[in-house]
Design a protein around this motif. Structure first.
Motif, PDB file in Angstrom:
ATOM      1  N   PHE A   1     -22.643 -36.585   4.954  1.00  0.00           N
ATOM      2  CA  PHE A   1     -22.980 -36.758   3.555  1.00  0.00           C
ATOM      3  C   PHE A   1     -21.941 -37.666   2.885  1.00  0.00           C
ATOM      4  O   PHE A   1     -22.269 -38.625   2.155  1.00  0.00           O
ATOM      5  CB  PHE A   1     -23.030 -35.385   2.869  1.00  0.00           C
ATOM      6  N   ASN A   2     -20.674 -37.370   3.160  1.00  0.00           N
ATOM      7  CA  ASN A   2     -19.591 -38.156   2.584  1.00  0.00           C
ATOM      8  C   ASN A   2     -19.729 -39.645   2.932  1.00  0.00           C
ATOM      9  O   ASN A   2     -19.583 -40.514   2.072  1.00  0.00           O
ATOM     10  CB  ASN A   2     -18.222 -37.668   3.078  1.00  0.00           C
ATOM     11  N   GLU A   3     -19.995 -39.813   4.220  1.00  0.00           N
ATOM     12  CA  GLU A   3     -20.129 -41.207   4.668  1.00  0.00           C
ATOM     13  C   GLU A   3     -21.246 -41.911   3.886  1.00  0.00           C
ATOM     14  O   GLU A   3     -21.058 -42.993   3.332  1.00  0.00           O
ATOM     15  CB  GLU A   3     -20.406 -41.267   6.163  1.00  0.00           C
ATOM     16  N   HIS A   4     -22.386 -41.236   3.848  1.00  0.00           N
ATOM     17  CA  HIS A   4     -23.497 -41.820   3.109  1.00  0.00           C
ATOM     18  C   HIS A   4     -23.122 -42.066   1.664  1.00  0.00           C
ATOM     19  O   HIS A   4     -23.382 -43.111   1.083  1.00  0.00           O
ATOM     20  CB  HIS A   4     -24.713 -40.889   3.157  1.00  0.00           C
ATOM     21  N   PHE A   5     -22.452 -41.069   1.081  1.00  0.00           N
ATOM     22  CA  PHE A   5     -22.090 -41.142  -0.313  1.00  0.00           C
ATOM     23  C   PHE A   5     -21.162 -42.324  -0.577  1.00  0.00           C
ATOM     24  O   PHE A   5     -21.363 -43.116  -1.502  1.00  0.00           O
ATOM     25  CB  PHE A   5     -21.412 -39.819  -0.717  1.00  0.00           C
ATOM     26  N   LEU A   6     -20.105 -42.432   0.339  1.00  0.00           N
ATOM     27  CA  LEU A   6     -19.147 -43.536   0.169  1.00  0.00           C
ATOM     28  C   LEU A   6     -19.859 -44.898   0.242  1.00  0.00           C
ATOM     29  O   LEU A   6     -19.590 -45.817  -0.522  1.00  0.00           O
ATOM     30  CB  LEU A   6     -18.047 -43.452   1.235  1.00  0.00           C
ATOM     31  N   ALA A   7     -20.751 -44.908   1.210  1.00  0.00           N
ATOM     32  CA  ALA A   7     -21.464 -46.172   1.384  1.00  0.00           C
ATOM     33  C   ALA A   7     -22.252 -46.555   0.126  1.00  0.00           C
ATOM     34  O   ALA A   7     -22.454 -47.736  -0.193  1.00  0.00           O
ATOM     35  CB  ALA A   7     -22.407 -46.065   2.592  1.00  0.00           C
ATOM     36  N   GLN A   8     -22.661 -45.530  -0.629  1.00  0.00           N
ATOM     37  CA  GLN A   8     -23.467 -45.774  -1.817  1.00  0.00           C
ATOM     38  C   GLN A   8     -22.627 -45.858  -3.093  1.00  0.00           C
ATOM     39  O   GLN A   8     -23.157 -46.098  -4.185  1.00  0.00           O
ATOM     40  CB  GLN A   8     -24.467 -44.616  -1.986  1.00  0.00           C
ATOM     41  N   THR A   9     -21.277 -45.582  -2.976  1.00  0.00           N
ATOM     42  CA  THR A   9     -20.443 -45.412  -4.165  1.00  0.00           C
ATOM     43  C   THR A   9     -20.525 -46.625  -5.120  1.00  0.00           C
ATOM     44  O   THR A   9     -20.767 -46.443  -6.311  1.00  0.00           O
ATOM     45  CB  THR A   9     -18.954 -45.225  -3.746  1.00  0.00           C
ATOM     46  N   GLU A  10     -20.325 -47.833  -4.560  1.00  0.00           N
ATOM     47  CA  GLU A  10     -20.285 -49.033  -5.441  1.00  0.00           C
ATOM     48  C   GLU A  10     -21.607 -49.199  -6.203  1.00  0.00           C
ATOM     49  O   GLU A  10     -21.637 -49.414  -7.421  1.00  0.00           O
ATOM     50  CB  GLU A  10     -19.983 -50.283  -4.608  1.00  0.00           C
ATOM     51  N   LYS A  11     -22.677 -49.025  -5.409  1.00  0.00           N
ATOM     52  CA  LYS A  11     -24.006 -49.167  -6.022  1.00  0.00           C
ATOM     53  C   LYS A  11     -24.177 -48.128  -7.125  1.00  0.00           C
ATOM     54  O   LYS A  11     -24.632 -48.394  -8.241  1.00  0.00           O
ATOM     55  CB  LYS A  11     -25.057 -48.944  -4.924  1.00  0.00           C
ATOM     56  N   LEU A  12     -23.736 -46.919  -6.811  1.00  0.00           N
ATOM     57  CA  LEU A  12     -23.855 -45.794  -7.739  1.00  0.00           C
ATOM     58  C   LEU A  12     -23.035 -46.065  -9.002  1.00  0.00           C
ATOM     59  O   LEU A  12     -23.506 -45.821 -10.139  1.00  0.00           O
ATOM     60  CB  LEU A  12     -23.352 -44.516  -7.044  1.00  0.00           C
ATOM     61  N   ALA A  13     -21.772 -46.632  -8.802  1.00  0.00           N
ATOM     62  CA  ALA A  13     -20.880 -46.885  -9.925  1.00  0.00           C
ATOM     63  C   ALA A  13     -21.530 -47.906 -10.887  1.00  0.00           C
ATOM     64  O   ALA A  13     -21.520 -47.712 -12.111  1.00  0.00           O
ATOM     65  CB  ALA A  13     -19.536 -47.440  -9.421  1.00  0.00           C
ATOM     66  N   THR A  14     -22.138 -48.952 -10.302  1.00  0.00           N
ATOM     67  CA  THR A  14     -22.803 -49.946 -11.125  1.00  0.00           C
ATOM     68  C   THR A  14     -23.912 -49.312 -11.943  1.00  0.00           C
ATOM     69  O   THR A  14     -23.998 -49.494 -13.165  1.00  0.00           O
ATOM     70  CB  THR A  14     -23.411 -51.069 -10.249  1.00  0.00           C
ATOM     71  N   THR A  15     -24.739 -48.534 -11.221  1.00  0.00           N
ATOM     72  CA  THR A  15     -25.867 -47.898 -11.903  1.00  0.00           C
ATOM     73  C   THR A  15     -25.396 -46.980 -13.006  1.00  0.00           C
ATOM     74  O   THR A  15     -25.887 -46.990 -14.133  1.00  0.00           O
ATOM     75  CB  THR A  15     -26.710 -47.095 -10.901  1.00  0.00           C
ATOM     76  N   LEU A  16     -24.385 -46.189 -12.710  1.00  0.00           N
ATOM     77  CA  LEU A  16     -23.879 -45.209 -13.676  1.00  0.00           C
ATOM     78  C   LEU A  16     -23.268 -45.887 -14.891  1.00  0.00           C
ATOM     79  O   LEU A  16     -23.541 -45.520 -16.042  1.00  0.00           O
ATOM     80  CB  LEU A  16     -22.816 -44.328 -12.998  1.00  0.00           C
TER      81      LEU A  16
END
Lengths: 121, 662
Positions: B324-339
């Motif tokens: 989960f962490n790995e997936h999450f990290l991989a998505q972090t930048e995208k998530l930060a932009t969206t947020l």
């Protein structure tokens, strides 16, 4: 994990052979019973001591362990996380020797299996 | 009859020759009938009684009448041991001189009996006036005429044994003696003689044909009888055979039983069962081994395996988190932009925040390590293996109880089979049993057959007897016989009547005399007793005041002795025979009162000559002084321990002492 070919100590091997004579239970099966009895107890193998696996009966891991192979290996790994290969095999042999202590006196199949069932629920 | 002199040579305890003068002496006109012998036990008193009895009664002196060999044995035993030792050809002899009136002749007779070691006896008989050349048998019959054998026991007897007379209620002891003494036997003999006369007469007079028929029939009858007897004997011999066969059968049956014959019958069946059980056990054992070979061993380590599964579960969770962490990290930048765009915040700041969170989360995760690292598939396999193990354990438990049951069945079956004997072993016994059964049946048939034959022969014999009777009757009816028959039968009737009358008379006299004698000898309290004698059996019964019969069995030994003495005295008086009386151990069982009576009233009056053989306790000093006026003379018998022989001296115990003191 355990090496592919495994041996026991000569004395244990003799005891298992005798047991087969009395009860008809083959050495690999009685070794399995002995191992599980021992792993359940408080006995632990001390890697500092050199354990001699000098028996003449050299069998495949799969022959020795049968359906219990995976469980045996996992239990060993779980109990002795730092050991590998040859040392793990010695730990197994030591457990078999420890566990065979009570079994070797049985004279019939009925006695040995009855004892196995009764020992610890 | 008076005994004059008794001579014994090498007889029993008497070694060499001993002569005893028995003739009673007279004191002026007073007669002194008693000759007294004193001697301790074993001295030889009974030897003197035996000598007199032997001389006068011959072989009838013995209690049961012996055959020739027994008599010879007896005689050879009576030979003095010392004499026998010193000289193998030693002879014993006894001799008695007595006065008697025989066939009108009065005179002195001497009987001598001589024998050697072989026991062969020679009798000689001398009369003062003439020499007689008679054979031993003839002499014996002459003596028997003087002293009828039945009477001897009543005059020469052992005082203790005579009590048997009182115990006997069959009349055996008395009947013969009484009949002889009272002369009743003569009538009987006459009767028999008449019968013989009649039979002879009728045989002689019968017509020749009938006579021939009679003899023929008699012969036939005898032969049939003999035949029947022979068959009976044969049957008697056969019977033990049957019994012994039966016995053997029962033995065999017993031994079959002992070897468990019943088990043998089911043995084969059980052997089959045993085999199938063995097969069954093998199958069960295979099952057990199969279970042991599978997952079962896992069930032996439930705790260890539980521990292992906990670890595995933990690792599984850890691995899920990591991925989960790995997936999450991989998505972090995208998530930060969206947020940041959505929240109108600084993108960098948001990204920072998320990373920090993930790192702290990642740190907590790093506390668990993944050592075992198994796949989910493997995990599920292990789980199902664990379940298998517990199932296997349950199955094994069932299989084991099956095994236990089967094995215990086999055990008991094996035991039964072991107990059962081998059938082969029993076959022999069963065969023998069948053989025996057949043999018994056969023997039984033979036995029955023989018995049947015996019966037939007997029946034939009886038939002939009937015919014979008819013939005899036919003969009697013949004229020439009629007279004789009539005479004889009337005579016989008269005789019978006479005999009855005479017996009654005699018995009445005997009763009176007995009561008299008994009262004289018995104690005061018995004085009212009377006697009743059965005229047929001559059994004597005592009757008390009330007419009740007294049971003689309830009399004491002493009373019986008195009773016997009374009978003897009565008989002696009634018979009118003047025989000497010889009594051995006269007072043995009596109390002082009875002794007194006997000493005062019986011995002095018992006969013209009374020979008493007594110990020092029977006729003791007191009694001796009472008896003395009646004592003609006395002897003392002394036994010498050294020679084991006796000698006789004149005088009685105390007389001799007196003489020595004087």
């Amino acid at each position: 994990m355990l090496p592919n070919r495994m041996q026991l100590s000569r004395t244990v091997e003799e005891q298992l052979k005798k047991l087969k004579g009395y009860t008809g239970v083959t050495p690999n099966v009685s070794a399995r019973i002995a191992f599980f009895r021992s792993i359940e107890s408080d006995f632990r193998y001390d890697p500092a001591t050199e354990y001699a696996t000098n028996g003449s009966l050299t069998l495949d891991k799969i022959t020795w362990l049968g359906r219990t192979q995976e469980m045996t290996e996992l239990l060993l790994k779980h109990t002795y996380p730092d050991l590998e290969g040859k040392q793990l095999q010695q730990a197994w042999a030591a457990h078999v020797e420890h566990g065979v202590g009570n079994l070797r006196n049985f004279r019939t199949l009925r006695d040995i299996s009855a004892y196995s069932i009764k020992s610890k629920v | 009859m008076i005994f004059k002199k008794l001579t014994m040579k090498n007889f029993r305890v008497f070694n060499g020759e001993h002569s005893l003068d028995l003739q009673p002496k007279k004191d002026g006109l007073l007669s002194k009938p008693i000759i007294l012998f004193g001697g301790l036990n074993g001295a030889g008193k009974t030897s003197i009684l035996t000598a007199i009895r032997l001389l006068l009664l011959g072989r009838r002196a013995l209690s049961s009448i012996p055959n020739n060999k027994e008599y010879a044995d007896y005689l050879s035993q009576q030979l003095n041991n010392k004499a026998k030792k010193e000289d193998n050809s030693a002879k014993a002899s006894i001799s008695l001189a007595f006065t008697h009136t025989h066939q009108g002749k009065h005179g002195v007779f001497t009987i001598t009996r001589t024998w050697g070691v072989d026991g062969k006896e020679k009798i000689s008989f001398e009369h003062a006036d003439e020499d007689s050349n008679l054979t031993s048998e003839q002499i014996q019959s002459v003596i028997s005429e003087m002293i009828p054998p039945g009477i001897g026991d009543l005059f020469f007897f052992d005082g203790e044994k005579i009590a048997e007379l009182a115990e006997d209620d069959t009349g055996v002891y008395l009947k013969e003696a009484v009949q002889k003494l009272l002369g009743l036997d003569i009538i009987e003999r006459l009767n028999i003689d008449l019968d013989i006369y009649l039979n002879k007469e009728s045989e002689g007079k019968a017509s020749a044909t009938i006579q021939k028929e009679i003899t023929d029939l008699q012969k036939q009858k005898e032969s049939f009888k003999a035949e029947a007897e022979a068959y009976k004997e044969q049957a008697n011999e056969l019977y033990p055979k049957i019994t012994s066969l039966r016995f053997e059968m029962s033995q065999i049956e017993k031994s079959i039983q002992e070897r468990g014959g019943a088990f043998a019958i089911t043995r084969d069946e059980e052997k089959g069962k045993q085999k199938s059980l063995e097969r069954e056990i093998d199958t069960i054992k295979g099952k057990v081994l199969h279970e042991l070979d599978g997952a079962f061993p896992l069930s032996l380590a439930p705790n260890a395996i539980n521990g292992l599964f906990q670890q595995l579960a933990k690792e599984k969770e850890l691995k899920a988190k990591q991925s989960f962490n790995e997936h999450f990290l991989a998505q972090t930048e995208k998530l930060a932009t969206t947020l940041s765009s959505a929240l109108a915040a600084d993108e960098v700041q948001v990204n920072e925040l998320l990373k920090t969170y993930m790192e702290s989360e990642g740190r907590t995760n790093a506390e668990g390590t993944i050592n075992l690292d198994i796949s989910d598939r493997e995990f599920h396999q292990l789980e199902s293996l664990r379940d298998d193990a517990s199932e296997s354990k349950a199955r094994l438990s069932n299989t084991l109880s099956e095994l236990t049951a089967a094995e215990s069945d086999l055990d008991s079956l094996t035991l039964r089979i072991q107990r059962a004997p081998d059938e082969k072993e029993l076959i022999g016994l069963y065969e023998r049993l069948r053989e025996l059964d057949k043999a018994v049946a056969k023997e039984k048939d033979v036995y029955k057959d023989v018995l049947q034959k015996a019966q037939t022969s007997m029946a034939k014999a009886l038939e002939l007897a009937k015919r014979l009777e008819k013939l005899f009757n036919q003969q009697k009816n013949e004229k020439s016989l009629q007279k004789a028959v009539a005479r004889v039968s009337s005579t016989q009737g008269a005789l019978q009547e006479f005999s009855k009358q005479l017996t009654q008379l005699r018995v009445a006299q005997l009763e009176e005399l007995f009561a008299l004698a008994y009262r004289k000898l018995a104690r005061k309290e018995d004085l009212k007793l009377t006697a009743k004698i059965n005229p047929e059996t001559f059994d004597v019964a005592l009757v008390d005041l009330d007419g009740m019969e007294i049971n003689r069995k309830s009399l004491s030994a002493g009373e019986k002795q008195i009773f016997a003495f009374a009978i003897l005295e009565a008989l002696g008086k009634l018979s009118g025979k003047v025989l000497p009386v010889v009594v051995d151990t006269p007072l043995g069982r009596l109390d002082s009162k009875h002794r007194d009576k006997l000493i005062k009233h019986y011995f002095p009056e018992a006969g013209e000559q009374v020979i008493l053989l007594s110990t020092d306790t029977e006729v003791d000093a007191d009694f001796y002084s009472i008896l003395q006026p009646e004592v003609s003379h006395a002897f003392e018998i002394n036994f010498d321990e050294a020679t084991r022989c006796s000698s006789v001296t004149e005088g009685y115990f105390w007389e001799n002492e007196k003489a020595e003191i004087a």
